[in-house]
Design a protein around this motif. Structure first.
Motif, PDB file in Angstrom:
ATOM      1  N   ILE A  87      20.751  83.400 -60.543  1.00 22.76           N
ATOM      2  CA  ILE A  87      20.860  82.010 -60.974  1.00 22.76           C
ATOM      3  C   ILE A  87      20.285  81.944 -62.376  1.00 22.76           C
ATOM      4  O   ILE A  87      19.198  82.487 -62.631  1.00 22.76           O
ATOM      5  CB  ILE A  87      20.090  81.049 -60.048  1.00 22.76           C
ATOM      6  CG1 ILE A  87      20.710  81.042 -58.654  1.00 22.76           C
ATOM      7  CG2 ILE A  87      20.044  79.639 -60.632  1.00 22.76           C
ATOM      8  CD1 ILE A  87      19.900  80.280 -57.617  1.00 22.76           C
ATOM      9  N   VAL A  88      20.998  81.283 -63.287  1.00 25.02           N
ATOM     10  CA  VAL A  88      20.515  81.091 -64.656  1.00 25.02           C
ATOM     11  C   VAL A  88      20.679  79.624 -65.020  1.00 25.02           C
ATOM     12  O   VAL A  88      21.749  79.041 -64.812  1.00 25.02           O
ATOM     13  CB  VAL A  88      21.286  81.969 -65.666  1.00 25.02           C
ATOM     14  CG1 VAL A  88      20.790  81.728 -67.089  1.00 25.02           C
ATOM     15  CG2 VAL A  88      21.177  83.442 -65.298  1.00 25.02           C
ATOM     16  N   ARG A  89      19.601  79.039 -65.556  1.00 24.94           N
ATOM     17  CA  ARG A  89      19.642  77.671 -66.084  1.00 24.94           C
ATOM     18  C   ARG A  89      19.032  77.698 -67.486  1.00 24.94           C
ATOM     19  O   ARG A  89      17.889  78.123 -67.655  1.00 24.94           O
ATOM     20  CB  ARG A  89      18.861  76.712 -65.181  1.00 24.94           C
ATOM     21  CG  ARG A  89      19.544  76.445 -63.861  1.00 24.94           C
ATOM     22  CD  ARG A  89      18.905  75.287 -63.088  1.00 24.94           C
ATOM     23  NE  ARG A  89      17.484  75.428 -62.866  1.00 24.94           N
ATOM     24  CZ  ARG A  89      16.936  76.082 -61.841  1.00 24.94           C
ATOM     25  NH1 ARG A  89      17.687  76.677 -60.949  1.00 24.94           N
ATOM     26  NH2 ARG A  89      15.623  76.140 -61.716  1.00 24.94           N
ATOM     27  N   PRO A  90      19.759  77.235 -68.500  1.00 24.75           N
ATOM     28  CA  PRO A  90      19.269  77.336 -69.878  1.00 24.75           C
ATOM     29  C   PRO A  90      18.057  76.468 -70.191  1.00 24.75           C
ATOM     30  O   PRO A  90      17.261  76.812 -71.062  1.00 24.75           O
ATOM     31  CB  PRO A  90      20.469  76.928 -70.734  1.00 24.75           C
ATOM     32  CG  PRO A  90      21.355  76.171 -69.825  1.00 24.75           C
ATOM     33  CD  PRO A  90      21.119  76.692 -68.448  1.00 24.75           C
ATOM     34  N   ALA A  91      17.881  75.348 -69.495  1.00 20.05           N
ATOM     35  CA  ALA A  91      16.760  74.448 -69.800  1.00 20.05           C
ATOM     36  C   ALA A  91      15.681  74.509 -68.720  1.00 20.05           C
ATOM     37  O   ALA A  91      15.030  73.519 -68.410  1.00 20.05           O
ATOM     38  CB  ALA A  91      17.256  73.022 -69.986  1.00 20.05           C
ATOM     39  N   GLY A  92      15.511  75.648 -68.134  1.00 17.42           N
ATOM     40  CA  GLY A  92      14.415  75.864 -67.203  1.00 17.42           C
ATOM     41  C   GLY A  92      14.506  75.050 -65.936  1.00 17.42           C
ATOM     42  O   GLY A  92      15.567  74.898 -65.342  1.00 17.42           O
ATOM     43  N   ALA A  95      16.118  69.109 -64.359  1.00 17.81           N
ATOM     44  CA  ALA A  95      17.170  68.802 -63.391  1.00 17.81           C
ATOM     45  C   ALA A  95      18.497  69.405 -63.832  1.00 17.81           C
ATOM     46  O   ALA A  95      18.830  69.423 -65.026  1.00 17.81           O
ATOM     47  CB  ALA A  95      17.309  67.293 -63.225  1.00 17.81           C
ATOM     48  N   ILE A  96      19.254  69.898 -62.869  1.00 17.18           N
ATOM     49  CA  ILE A  96      20.587  70.430 -63.152  1.00 17.18           C
ATOM     50  C   ILE A  96      21.469  69.276 -63.591  1.00 17.18           C
ATOM     51  O   ILE A  96      21.508  68.226 -62.947  1.00 17.18           O
ATOM     52  CB  ILE A  96      21.166  71.110 -61.897  1.00 17.18           C
ATOM     53  CG1 ILE A  96      20.301  72.307 -61.509  1.00 17.18           C
ATOM     54  CG2 ILE A  96      22.608  71.535 -62.120  1.00 17.18           C
ATOM     55  CD1 ILE A  96      20.616  72.863 -60.137  1.00 17.18           C
ATOM     56  N   GLY A  97      22.150  69.435 -64.708  1.00 15.72           N
ATOM     57  CA  GLY A  97      23.019  68.399 -65.237  1.00 15.72           C
ATOM     58  C   GLY A  97      23.871  68.958 -66.350  1.00 15.72           C
ATOM     59  O   GLY A  97      23.891  70.165 -66.593  1.00 15.72           O
ATOM     60  N   GLY A 133      32.734  88.921 -57.598  1.00 13.81           N
ATOM     61  CA  GLY A 133      33.096  87.601 -57.092  1.00 13.81           C
ATOM     62  C   GLY A 133      33.253  86.614 -58.238  1.00 13.81           C
ATOM     63  O   GLY A 133      33.732  86.958 -59.311  1.00 13.81           O
ATOM     64  N   THR A 134      32.832  85.386 -58.012  1.00 13.22           N
ATOM     65  CA  THR A 134      33.026  84.321 -58.985  1.00 13.22           C
ATOM     66  C   THR A 134      31.718  83.869 -59.605  1.00 13.22           C
ATOM     67  O   THR A 134      30.640  84.138 -59.065  1.00 13.22           O
ATOM     68  CB  THR A 134      33.691  83.093 -58.332  1.00 13.22           C
ATOM     69  OG1 THR A 134      32.820  82.618 -57.306  1.00 13.22           O
ATOM     70  CG2 THR A 134      35.033  83.445 -57.725  1.00 13.22           C
ATOM     71  N   VAL A 135      31.814  83.163 -60.724  1.00 12.83           N
ATOM     72  CA  VAL A 135      30.672  82.512 -61.350  1.00 12.83           C
ATOM     73  C   VAL A 135      30.822  81.030 -61.092  1.00 12.83           C
ATOM     74  O   VAL A 135      31.829  80.427 -61.489  1.00 12.83           O
ATOM     75  CB  VAL A 135      30.599  82.797 -62.864  1.00 12.83           C
ATOM     76  CG1 VAL A 135      29.467  82.013 -63.495  1.00 12.83           C
ATOM     77  CG2 VAL A 135      30.454  84.277 -63.132  1.00 12.83           C
ATOM     78  N   ALA A 136      29.848  80.437 -60.428  1.00  9.42           N
ATOM     79  CA  ALA A 136      29.869  78.992 -60.171  1.00  9.42           C
ATOM     80  C   ALA A 136      29.039  78.303 -61.237  1.00  9.42           C
ATOM     81  O   ALA A 136      27.953  78.764 -61.592  1.00  9.42           O
ATOM     82  CB  ALA A 136      29.321  78.693 -58.785  1.00  9.42           C
ATOM     83  N   ARG A 137      29.549  77.180 -61.758  1.00 10.52           N
ATOM     84  CA  ARG A 137      28.836  76.379 -62.747  1.00 10.52           C
ATOM     85  C   ARG A 137      28.624  74.992 -62.151  1.00 10.52           C
ATOM     86  O   ARG A 137      29.578  74.274 -61.886  1.00 10.52           O
ATOM     87  CB  ARG A 137      29.625  76.270 -64.049  1.00 10.52           C
ATOM     88  CG  ARG A 137      28.922  75.487 -65.139  1.00 10.52           C
ATOM     89  CD  ARG A 137      29.795  75.418 -66.397  1.00 10.52           C
ATOM     90  NE  ARG A 137      29.103  74.797 -67.511  1.00 10.52           N
ATOM     91  CZ  ARG A 137      29.087  73.486 -67.749  1.00 10.52           C
ATOM     92  NH1 ARG A 137      29.736  72.653 -66.942  1.00 10.52           N
ATOM     93  NH2 ARG A 137      28.446  73.006 -68.794  1.00 10.52           N
ATOM     94  N   ALA A 138      27.347  74.644 -61.936  1.00 12.50           N
ATOM     95  CA  ALA A 138      27.022  73.345 -61.338  1.00 12.50           C
ATOM     96  C   ALA A 138      26.373  72.441 -62.387  1.00 12.50           C
ATOM     97  O   ALA A 138      25.525  72.897 -63.168  1.00 12.50           O
ATOM     98  CB  ALA A 138      26.074  73.533 -60.164  1.00 12.50           C
ATOM     99  N   THR A 139      26.760  71.169 -62.403  1.00  8.99           N
ATOM    100  CA  THR A 139      26.155  70.191 -63.323  1.00  8.99           C
ATOM    101  C   THR A 139      25.589  68.997 -62.557  1.00  8.99           C
ATOM    102  O   THR A 139      25.235  67.993 -63.162  1.00  8.99           O
ATOM    103  CB  THR A 139      27.181  69.692 -64.350  1.00  8.99           C
ATOM    104  OG1 THR A 139      28.284  69.132 -63.665  1.00  8.99           O
ATOM    105  CG2 THR A 139      27.627  70.829 -65.265  1.00  8.99           C
TER     106      THR A 139
END
Length: 140
Positions: A87-92, A95-97, A133-139
């Protein structure tokens, strides 16, 4: 267009947060070029996107201590089947958005160089693992 400085990303590998061991990461997604040229192409090549593949590349700051990145990746690389959820999130931990999308995927840990530095250098290790597999992108 908003500009963003990446200064506190989160990287989770096999359920454990490893952000403090990484100094750079790249998620690359690429499409095979599938030829569709035909007699109606007027002498021009035509193509569409085909199969999708990707890689997850990281430059790690080596840590041999108990619980450090060397032990974590060594266990993944020598296990069968040698895959790990990422899992990678650029802004730490924000909240995911739309300004902090979460990318989720599985990698095949197919290599590890426990020593990859010169005398006097910071001990770092570069990895590039294939995404399976796939890369999922959640916002949301």
């Amino acid at each position: 267009m908003a500009k963003q400085i990446i200064n506190n990303p989160v990287i989770v590998l096999a359920g454990g947060t490893v952000s403090s061991s990484a100094q750079q990461c790249t998620i690359s997604v690429n499409f095979d070029d599938t030829e569709t040229t035909n007699f109606g192409s007027n002498g021009w090549h035509e193509s569409i996107n085909g199969l999708v593949g990707g890689t997850f590349s990281v430059e790690w700051q080596q840590d041999y201590a108990s619980g450090g990145i060397d032990g974590v990746v060594w266990a993944l690389a020598t296990a069968s089947p040698g895959t790990a959820a990422v899992i990678v999130r650029p802004a730490g931990t924000a909240a995911i958005g739309t300004s902090n999308p979460q990318y989720s995927f599985t990698v095949r840990v197919n290599g590890w160089n426990p020593i990859d530095s010169a005398v006097g250098d910071l001990a770092t290790v570069k990895t590039s693992w294939p995404i399976t597999g796939t890369v999922a992108r959640a916002t949301a």
